[in-house]
Design a protein around this motif. Structure first.
Motif, PDB file in Angstrom:
ATOM      1  N   VAL A   1     -11.058   6.249  -6.043  1.00 37.55           N
ATOM      2  CA  VAL A   1     -12.420   5.718  -5.906  1.00 37.55           C
ATOM      3  C   VAL A   1     -13.209   6.656  -5.024  1.00 37.55           C
ATOM      4  O   VAL A   1     -12.652   7.352  -4.168  1.00 37.55           O
ATOM      5  CB  VAL A   1     -12.401   4.297  -5.302  1.00 37.55           C
ATOM      6  CG1 VAL A   1     -11.730   3.325  -6.250  1.00 37.55           C
ATOM      7  CG2 VAL A   1     -11.698   4.284  -3.953  1.00 37.55           C
ATOM      8  N   ASN A   2     -14.529   6.686  -5.251  1.00 37.72           N
ATOM      9  CA  ASN A   2     -15.388   7.491  -4.385  1.00 37.72           C
ATOM     10  C   ASN A   2     -16.813   6.957  -4.421  1.00 37.72           C
ATOM     11  O   ASN A   2     -17.164   6.104  -5.257  1.00 37.72           O
ATOM     12  CB  ASN A   2     -15.331   8.966  -4.779  1.00 37.72           C
ATOM     13  CG  ASN A   2     -16.213   9.312  -5.970  1.00 37.72           C
ATOM     14  OD1 ASN A   2     -16.815   8.457  -6.590  1.00 37.72           O
ATOM     15  ND2 ASN A   2     -16.273  10.578  -6.299  1.00 37.72           N
ATOM     16  N   GLY A   3     -17.589   7.478  -3.504  1.00 37.66           N
ATOM     17  CA  GLY A   3     -19.015   7.228  -3.498  1.00 37.66           C
ATOM     18  C   GLY A   3     -19.736   8.543  -3.671  1.00 37.66           C
ATOM     19  O   GLY A   3     -19.506   9.476  -2.907  1.00 37.66           O
ATOM     20  N   THR A   4     -20.586   8.652  -4.700  1.00 37.35           N
ATOM     21  CA  THR A   4     -21.323   9.880  -4.969  1.00 37.35           C
ATOM     22  C   THR A   4     -22.806   9.616  -4.771  1.00 37.35           C
ATOM     23  O   THR A   4     -23.393   8.741  -5.429  1.00 37.35           O
ATOM     24  CB  THR A   4     -21.063  10.387  -6.399  1.00 37.35           C
ATOM     25  OG1 THR A   4     -19.669  10.647  -6.547  1.00 37.35           O
ATOM     26  CG2 THR A   4     -21.853  11.660  -6.675  1.00 37.35           C
ATOM     27  N   GLU A   5     -23.406  10.360  -3.837  1.00 36.53           N
ATOM     28  CA  GLU A   5     -24.824  10.197  -3.508  1.00 36.53           C
ATOM     29  C   GLU A   5     -25.585  11.454  -3.894  1.00 36.53           C
ATOM     30  O   GLU A   5     -25.164  12.571  -3.591  1.00 36.53           O
ATOM     31  CB  GLU A   5     -24.978   9.931  -2.012  1.00 36.53           C
ATOM     32  CG  GLU A   5     -26.432   9.897  -1.540  1.00 36.53           C
ATOM     33  CD  GLU A   5     -26.525   9.932  -0.022  1.00 36.53           C
ATOM     34  OE1 GLU A   5     -27.145  10.866   0.514  1.00 36.53           O
ATOM     35  OE2 GLU A   5     -25.950   9.033   0.612  1.00 36.53           O
ATOM     36  N   VAL A   6     -26.706  11.286  -4.583  1.00 37.38           N
ATOM     37  CA  VAL A   6     -27.599  12.396  -4.945  1.00 37.38           C
ATOM     38  C   VAL A   6     -29.018  11.966  -4.605  1.00 37.38           C
ATOM     39  O   VAL A   6     -29.520  10.961  -5.138  1.00 37.38           O
ATOM     40  CB  VAL A   6     -27.488  12.754  -6.432  1.00 37.38           C
ATOM     41  CG1 VAL A   6     -28.489  13.851  -6.788  1.00 37.38           C
ATOM     42  CG2 VAL A   6     -26.076  13.192  -6.785  1.00 37.38           C
ATOM     43  N   GLY A   7     -29.670  12.696  -3.714  1.00 33.53           N
ATOM     44  CA  GLY A   7     -31.045  12.376  -3.347  1.00 33.53           C
ATOM     45  C   GLY A   7     -31.194  10.975  -2.785  1.00 33.53           C
ATOM     46  O   GLY A   7     -32.105  10.230  -3.203  1.00 33.53           O
ATOM     47  N   ASP A   8     -30.337  10.589  -1.863  1.00 30.82           N
ATOM     48  CA  ASP A   8     -30.384   9.308  -1.149  1.00 30.82           C
ATOM     49  C   ASP A   8     -30.068   8.094  -2.024  1.00 30.82           C
ATOM     50  O   ASP A   8     -30.190   6.955  -1.562  1.00 30.82           O
ATOM     51  CB  ASP A   8     -31.767   9.097  -0.496  1.00 30.82           C
ATOM     52  CG  ASP A   8     -32.030  10.116   0.593  1.00 30.82           C
ATOM     53  OD1 ASP A   8     -31.034  10.554   1.223  1.00 30.82           O
ATOM     54  OD2 ASP A   8     -33.194  10.484   0.808  1.00 30.82           O
ATOM     55  N   LEU A   9     -29.650   8.289  -3.288  1.00 32.70           N
ATOM     56  CA  LEU A   9     -29.226   7.186  -4.145  1.00 32.70           C
ATOM     57  C   LEU A   9     -27.753   7.369  -4.474  1.00 32.70           C
ATOM     58  O   LEU A   9     -27.356   8.399  -5.011  1.00 32.70           O
ATOM     59  CB  LEU A   9     -30.052   7.150  -5.443  1.00 32.70           C
ATOM     60  CG  LEU A   9     -31.542   6.824  -5.271  1.00 32.70           C
ATOM     61  CD1 LEU A   9     -32.236   6.850  -6.617  1.00 32.70           C
ATOM     62  CD2 LEU A   9     -31.728   5.455  -4.603  1.00 32.70           C
ATOM     63  N   SER A  10     -26.918   6.376  -4.154  1.00 33.24           N
ATOM     64  CA  SER A  10     -25.475   6.521  -4.308  1.00 33.24           C
ATOM     65  C   SER A  10     -24.934   5.503  -5.295  1.00 33.24           C
ATOM     66  O   SER A  10     -25.574   4.495  -5.601  1.00 33.24           O
ATOM     67  CB  SER A  10     -24.773   6.371  -2.950  1.00 33.24           C
ATOM     68  OG  SER A  10     -25.002   5.079  -2.433  1.00 33.24           O
TER      69      SER A  10
END
Length: 362
Positions: A122-131
């Motif tokens: 599992v992971n959390g992927t954030e791009v431009g402050d949206l995850s």
């Protein structure tokens, strides 16, 4: 993004080159590593992010760079767990600039053998402050440069359960290993009832098929010639043999013309050079001590050149393999007390030698 593709291709090339020096190394429970990661993401076409308060669509091509660190631990001979953190840099679709973010998570990996593994995490992927929280499936290949250093390449897919994103990834990593394997109690062998002793079969007589004095079970070189000496492994022994070819040509007084009677010796030197094309020859010219030193120097060079020209023009030796040098009267062969002594000093000299490996005969 072109720079990203160039970096990834270069890193993959370095990793593939390491295969030549790689070795298999099975890691044991209790050993762990710290690693560096470099890879790329193919973001979902619906992925968006903020930059300076404005919402932009992220580039959905395989152009998003992620770099980071990872720490892994061998739980068992087959199972490994790891955590990682990546810095994410994604392009903006249809506009200049980039969106920045991060990806962090953990995986459980199962090793099918010393090199191939697969896992889920599992992971959390954030791009431009949206995850987005995501589930990730991974397949990979790992090889060891030595016992403490390995490289790996892997890829896979991740699926979000909040924003419903489906994204692909590929990366390569370098890992430095630490720790000692966890001690494992030796397995107790089951007790087996002793079997009645069987009468020993007579051992077969040793066979020496090629008659070299070494039996077939120890003979690493079969069918060696009967007239050659062999070592303890049945292979032919060799020795170094030096072969020399010398050339000595005398000249008439004040002359640099090669006598026709000397052409046979020059031809023999030419044949030796053709048999050994790796050799180069220097012809050394000399005079007696009569006359002026400057004239003698000039004459000795003319004599050496005449023989060099004969080798090249008459006997077909390549010009770049033959050089010449004059020594004038500085290197007399004999001390001059007579006309015969002076005749011996009016000469050219040349020598070649080559060392060959030849078999030792019985």
């Amino acid at each position: 993004m072109k720079k990203l593709n160039t970096v990834l291709l270069a890193l993959v090339s370095v990793g593939m080159t390491s295969v030549a020096m790689a070795q298999q190394s099975e890691k044991e429970p209790g050993e762990f590593y710290i690693g560096a990661r470099l890879g790329a993401l193919s973001l979902d076409s619906d992925r968006v992010g903020y930059k300076e308060g404005t919402l932009y669509p992220a580039d959905s091509g395989f152009n998003t760079l992620d770099t980071g660190l990872e720490v892994g631990f061998m739980l068992t001979e087959y199972w490994e767990t790891r955590i990682y953190y990546d810095y994410v840099q994604a392009g903006i679709d249809g506009a200049p600039g980039d969106l920045y973010g991060q990806s962090f998570g953990s995986d459980f990996l199962y090793h099918f053998n010393d090199m191939v593994y697969a896992g889920i995490g599992v992971n959390g992927t954030e791009v431009g402050d949206l995850s987005d929280a995501m589930v990730r499936a991974t397949v990979g290949h790992r090889e060891f440069i030595n016992d403490d250093l390995s490289w790996r390449v892997e890829g896979g897919v991740q699926r979000g359960w909040e924003l419903d994103h489906t994204e692909f990834f590929a990366n390569i990593g370098l890992q430095l290993w630490f720790g000692e394997p966890t001690a494992v109690a030796p397995k107790q062998r089951p007790q087996v009832a002793p079997q009645p002793a069987q009468p020993a079969e007579p051992e077969p007589e040793p066979v020496d098929s090629d008659g070299d004095g070494v039996v077939d079970s120890k003979d690493n070189c079969v069918n060696t010639p009967m007239n050659y000496s062999v070592d303890a492994n049945g292979c032919v022994k060799y020795k170094d043999e030096t072969i020399r070819e010398e050339l000595l040509v005398e000249f008439d007084l004040n002359s640099s013309k090669v006598r026709e009677s000397a052409m046979g010796e020059i031809e023999e030197m030419a044949m030796f050079m053709k048999d050994h094309p790796q050799l180069e020859l220097t012809v050394h010219g000399h005079t007696d001590s009569t006359g002026e030193a400057d004239y003698n120097q000039w004459l000795s060079e003319r004599r050496a050149q005449s023989v060099a020209d004969a080798l090249v023009k008459r006997f077909g030796i390549a010009k770049n393999r033959v050089s010449y040098k004059g020594h004038g009267e500085s290197q007399l062969k004999v001390k001059e007390n007579s006309a015969a002594d002076r005749q011996e000093n009016r000469r050219i000299e040349a020598e070649l030698k080559v060392v060959n490996r030849v078999p030792v005969k019985r």
